[in-house]
Design a protein around this motif. Sequence first.
Motif, PDB file in Angstrom:
ATOM      1  N   THR A 123       0.838  -1.205   0.000  1.00 12.60           N
ATOM      2  CA  THR A 123       0.000   0.000   0.000  1.00 12.60           C
ATOM      3  C   THR A 123       0.873   1.255   0.000  1.00 12.60           C
ATOM      4  O   THR A 123       0.558   2.221  -0.701  1.00 12.60           O
ATOM      5  CB  THR A 123      -0.983   0.019   1.188  1.00 12.60           C
ATOM      6  N   ARG A 124       1.973   1.232   0.720  1.00 16.03           N
ATOM      7  CA  ARG A 124       2.886   2.380   0.726  1.00 16.03           C
ATOM      8  C   ARG A 124       3.499   2.573  -0.662  1.00 16.03           C
ATOM      9  O   ARG A 124       3.542   3.685  -1.184  1.00 16.03           O
ATOM     10  CB  ARG A 124       3.996   2.200   1.762  1.00 16.03           C
ATOM     11  N   ASN A 125       3.938   1.489  -1.287  1.00 15.00           N
ATOM     12  CA  ASN A 125       4.524   1.578  -2.625  1.00 15.00           C
ATOM     13  C   ASN A 125       3.475   1.958  -3.676  1.00 15.00           C
ATOM     14  O   ASN A 125       3.833   2.453  -4.747  1.00 15.00           O
ATOM     15  CB  ASN A 125       5.198   0.263  -3.012  1.00 15.00           C
ATOM     16  N   GLY A 126       2.201   1.739  -3.368  1.00 19.98           N
ATOM     17  CA  GLY A 126       1.120   2.132  -4.265  1.00 19.98           C
ATOM     18  C   GLY A 126       0.736   3.596  -4.125  1.00 19.98           C
ATOM     19  O   GLY A 126      -0.161   4.063  -4.811  1.00 19.98           O
ATOM     20  N   GLY A 127       1.397   4.322  -3.223  1.00 20.39           N
ATOM     21  CA  GLY A 127       1.157   5.751  -3.066  1.00 20.39           C
ATOM     22  C   GLY A 127       0.273   6.132  -1.899  1.00 20.39           C
ATOM     23  O   GLY A 127      -0.040   7.306  -1.708  1.00 20.39           O
ATOM     24  N   PHE A 128      -0.130   5.162  -1.093  1.00 23.75           N
ATOM     25  CA  PHE A 128      -0.994   5.417   0.060  1.00 23.75           C
ATOM     26  C   PHE A 128      -0.189   5.260   1.348  1.00 23.75           C
ATOM     27  O   PHE A 128       0.892   4.677   1.339  1.00 23.75           O
ATOM     28  CB  PHE A 128      -2.164   4.425   0.066  1.00 23.75           C
TER      29      PHE A 128
END
Length: 160
Positions: A123-128
Amino acid sequence: MAEENGASKQESPSLSILTQYIKDLSFENPGAPASLQKRDGQPEISINVNVNANPIGEDTYDVTLSLKAEGKSGEKSLFLCELVYGGVFRVANFPKEHMLPMLFIECPRLLFPFARQIVADATRNGGFPPLLVDPIDFAQMFQKRMAEEQARSKVQQTTN
């Protein structure tokens, strides 16, 4: 000392992880880049969890922990993260009545921290912001599953 000749010595129960692996990992960010812009309020997050276990050899089991996390803003999907994280466990010398709790409570409990980190990273790598899944009560999940299976078998018995 006569008992140590192996005739009456009982091997102690043991649980060990032979390997861990990602079986399936998917992250969808359908509205990017618009979904990454600042928005009012927190997204609604839903998380589904499932555990499966299958024998793959004598005293060896493949246990998979499935996590599905979805973030929505109203009806609009922000992200969908699906993970199937597995482990191969050697479960030896446990009484038969303890095998299901070992496979459906203890094994996923050992896998969970690793699966949680993978979801947070995705989720962090997805921009969130990283999604930190709350600890899961696998014992409660197991008890609920057993109750559902007992109810299902009673329904099947009455319809036959």
